[in-house]
Motif scaffolding. Structure first.
Motif, PDB file in Angstrom:
ATOM      1  N   GLU A  40      -4.193  16.706  35.376  1.00  0.00           N
ATOM      2  CA  GLU A  40      -4.104  17.460  34.123  1.00  0.00           C
ATOM      3  C   GLU A  40      -5.139  16.897  33.155  1.00  0.00           C
ATOM      4  O   GLU A  40      -5.156  15.699  32.881  1.00  0.00           O
ATOM      5  CB  GLU A  40      -2.701  17.320  33.526  1.00  0.00           C
ATOM      6  CG  GLU A  40      -2.539  18.024  32.195  1.00  0.00           C
ATOM      7  CD  GLU A  40      -1.205  17.723  31.531  1.00  0.00           C
ATOM      8  OE1 GLU A  40      -0.907  18.360  30.502  1.00  0.00           O
ATOM      9  OE2 GLU A  40      -0.474  16.838  32.035  1.00  0.00           O
ATOM     10  N   VAL A  81      -6.588  16.438  29.503  1.00  0.00           N
ATOM     11  CA  VAL A  81      -6.072  16.461  28.129  1.00  0.00           C
ATOM     12  C   VAL A  81      -7.165  17.000  27.208  1.00  0.00           C
ATOM     13  O   VAL A  81      -8.187  16.341  26.989  1.00  0.00           O
ATOM     14  CB  VAL A  81      -5.635  15.056  27.685  1.00  0.00           C
ATOM     15  CG1 VAL A  81      -5.105  15.091  26.249  1.00  0.00           C
ATOM     16  CG2 VAL A  81      -4.597  14.492  28.647  1.00  0.00           C
ATOM     17  N   TYR A  82      -6.960  18.187  26.695  1.00  0.00           N
ATOM     18  CA  TYR A  82      -7.940  18.843  25.828  1.00  0.00           C
ATOM     19  C   TYR A  82      -7.530  18.751  24.360  1.00  0.00           C
ATOM     20  O   TYR A  82      -6.344  18.623  24.030  1.00  0.00           O
ATOM     21  CB  TYR A  82      -8.082  20.310  26.218  1.00  0.00           C
ATOM     22  CG  TYR A  82      -8.725  20.541  27.570  1.00  0.00           C
ATOM     23  CD1 TYR A  82     -10.102  20.446  27.727  1.00  0.00           C
ATOM     24  CD2 TYR A  82      -7.952  20.842  28.691  1.00  0.00           C
ATOM     25  CE1 TYR A  82     -10.697  20.656  28.965  1.00  0.00           C
ATOM     26  CE2 TYR A  82      -8.536  21.046  29.932  1.00  0.00           C
ATOM     27  CZ  TYR A  82      -9.904  20.953  30.061  1.00  0.00           C
ATOM     28  OH  TYR A  82     -10.505  21.160  31.290  1.00  0.00           O
ATOM     29  N   ASP A  83      -8.524  18.856  23.498  1.00  0.00           N
ATOM     30  CA  ASP A  83      -8.261  18.945  22.065  1.00  0.00           C
ATOM     31  C   ASP A  83      -7.838  20.349  21.664  1.00  0.00           C
ATOM     32  O   ASP A  83      -7.181  20.549  20.638  1.00  0.00           O
ATOM     33  CB  ASP A  83      -9.508  18.559  21.249  1.00  0.00           C
ATOM     34  CG  ASP A  83      -9.776  17.073  21.306  1.00  0.00           C
ATOM     35  OD1 ASP A  83      -8.809  16.300  21.344  1.00  0.00           O
ATOM     36  OD2 ASP A  83     -10.961  16.694  21.311  1.00  0.00           O
ATOM     37  N   ARG A  85     -13.159  10.516  27.547  1.00  0.00           N
ATOM     38  CA  ARG A  85     -11.912  10.923  28.203  1.00  0.00           C
ATOM     39  C   ARG A  85     -12.033  11.044  29.713  1.00  0.00           C
ATOM     40  O   ARG A  85     -11.042  11.329  30.377  1.00  0.00           O
ATOM     41  CB  ARG A  85     -11.453  12.264  27.652  1.00  0.00           C
ATOM     42  CG  ARG A  85     -11.366  12.266  26.148  1.00  0.00           C
ATOM     43  CD  ARG A  85     -10.329  13.190  25.677  1.00  0.00           C
ATOM     44  NE  ARG A  85     -10.333  13.273  24.239  1.00  0.00           N
ATOM     45  CZ  ARG A  85      -9.718  14.223  23.587  1.00  0.00           C
ATOM     46  NH1 ARG A  85      -9.108  15.178  24.250  1.00  0.00           N
ATOM     47  NH2 ARG A  85      -9.726  14.233  22.275  1.00  0.00           N
ATOM     48  N   ARG A 144      -4.215  13.022  33.366  1.00  0.00           N
ATOM     49  CA  ARG A 144      -2.870  12.642  33.796  1.00  0.00           C
ATOM     50  C   ARG A 144      -2.683  13.121  35.227  1.00  0.00           C
ATOM     51  O   ARG A 144      -2.856  14.304  35.518  1.00  0.00           O
ATOM     52  CB  ARG A 144      -1.804  13.277  32.897  1.00  0.00           C
ATOM     53  CG  ARG A 144      -1.879  12.832  31.441  1.00  0.00           C
ATOM     54  CD  ARG A 144      -0.941  13.653  30.587  1.00  0.00           C
ATOM     55  NE  ARG A 144      -1.022  13.298  29.179  1.00  0.00           N
ATOM     56  CZ  ARG A 144      -0.779  14.154  28.174  1.00  0.00           C
ATOM     57  NH1 ARG A 144      -0.441  15.411  28.441  1.00  0.00           N
ATOM     58  NH2 ARG A 144      -0.874  13.747  26.922  1.00  0.00           N
ATOM     59  N   ASP A 177      -7.716  22.324  34.723  1.00  0.00           N
ATOM     60  CA  ASP A 177      -7.238  21.141  35.440  1.00  0.00           C
ATOM     61  C   ASP A 177      -8.057  20.954  36.718  1.00  0.00           C
ATOM     62  O   ASP A 177      -8.844  21.825  37.110  1.00  0.00           O
ATOM     63  CB  ASP A 177      -5.758  21.286  35.792  1.00  0.00           C
ATOM     64  CG  ASP A 177      -4.835  21.133  34.595  1.00  0.00           C
ATOM     65  OD1 ASP A 177      -5.287  20.640  33.542  1.00  0.00           O
ATOM     66  OD2 ASP A 177      -3.652  21.523  34.707  1.00  0.00           O
ATOM     67  N   GLY A 217      -8.027  10.747  29.213  1.00  0.00           N
ATOM     68  CA  GLY A 217      -8.167  12.205  29.249  1.00  0.00           C
ATOM     69  C   GLY A 217      -7.622  12.864  30.488  1.00  0.00           C
ATOM     70  O   GLY A 217      -7.726  14.085  30.636  1.00  0.00           O
TER      71      GLY A 217
END
Length: 302
Positions: free
Chosen positions: A289, A291-293, A166, A189, A202, A187
């Motif tokens: 940003e 992107v986390y699980d 990611r 944005r 972030d 991963g």
């Protein structure tokens, strides 16, 4: 010392503690492949990296913001918890190595770990440290800029937290800024700083030197540019020196892992809607940003 620096991450852990009740995901039986971005302006092809710890590359826990904040805070504590809120362009450059944390016993090796884990195995940088080059030769402190490790620090934190494919790992911040802005990173944005409120975990980024003129509208660039990014570790703060502020942790700031306060508006944004940064030191060009699980480890505290 502003106690809010500690209170916010602790509150995050407590607030997200409910995640401990969720079922534990199954770790991958094999190591993940990760992007080999390096000096490119894209995410790059993927390959297996034997330098990444097994717990990270096999994701013993989901990639989560709690771990990224905790790892960044851990490294900050290791360097003595320095805070720098002055203008970096006004700081005098040290003339002796003994006052540079990156060259201190125990810490130059830690910088070497950022390079070893954060970068790809085939690259020269993996053998660098806080004061030795790839040949094991002590480099003169006047050449520190050639061995700048701030992007290696960000890459290290993301690797150890289990970002795997990611994140575009690189010694240049602009690599992952551009990969996010172009949509090539799964991963990240990229957001206009005036249109998005940063969250813990972030990244907020700015151009450096002659690249301070880079704005969100300029992204992605067709070239790499000098930049710096910090990991957001606390938000919604009220205190010195800016009143409304958030906190970021970055590497290679005054030759250490350092915490910096960043002014915000009442909503937590770091720039106005027209893109004007509230920070006179840093003209923020993007908020990345992540992107986390998950927001937290499923079995945190157990």
């Amino acid at each position: 010392m502003d106690n809010l620096v500690f209170r916010k991450p602790a509150a995050l852990f407590l607030a997200l503690g409910v995640a401990a009740c969720a079922p534990h995901p199954q770790a991958s039986p094999t190591p993940a492949q990760t992007p080999t971005a390096q000096y490119r302006n894209s995410a790059g092809p993927v390959a297996w990296d034997p330098h990444v710890p097994d717990f990270a590359t096999r994701n013993f826990v989901p990639f989560n913001r709690q771990d990224v904040v905790a790892i960044a805070m851990r490294e900050w504590r290791l360097f003595g918890m320095p805070m720098d809120d002055d203008d970096p362009e006004l700081r005098p450059e040290p003339t002796i190595g003994s006052v540079k944390p990156e060259r201190a016993p125990g810490l130059w090796q830690r910088v070497g770990e950022y390079w070893w884990i954060g970068q790809d195995p085939q690259e020269t940088e993996v053998s660098w440290s806080g004061k030795y080059d790839a040949n094991g030769s002590l480099f003169n402190l006047i050449h520190d800029g050639h061995f700048a490790w701030s992007a290696a620090f960000i890459s290290y934190v993301m690797r150890v937290a289990g970002a795997n494919d990611r994140f575009p790992y690189s010694p240049n911040h602009s690599t992952y800024i551009n990969a996010a802005a172009s949509g090539e990173s799964t991963g990240l944005r990229a957001h206009d700083p005036g249109a998005y409120v940063p969250k813990q975990g972030d990244l907020i980024c700015t151009g450096r030197g002659g690249s301070k003129s880079v704005r969100f509208s300029s992204l992605p660039t067709r070239y790499g540019f000098p930049a710096h990014c910090g990991i957001v570790v606390a938000t919604g703060q009220n205190g010195q020196p800016f009143g409304k502020q958030l906190s970021i942790i970055g590497g290679n700031i005054d030759d250490a892992v350092t915490l910096t306060h960043v002014p915000t508006d009442a909503n937590g944004a770091v720039a106005s809607q027209d893109g004007r940064s509230y920070d006179s030191r840093y003209p923020w060009c993007a908020v990345l940003e992540v992107v986390y699980d998950a927001d937290a480890e499923p079995d945190a505290g157990q």
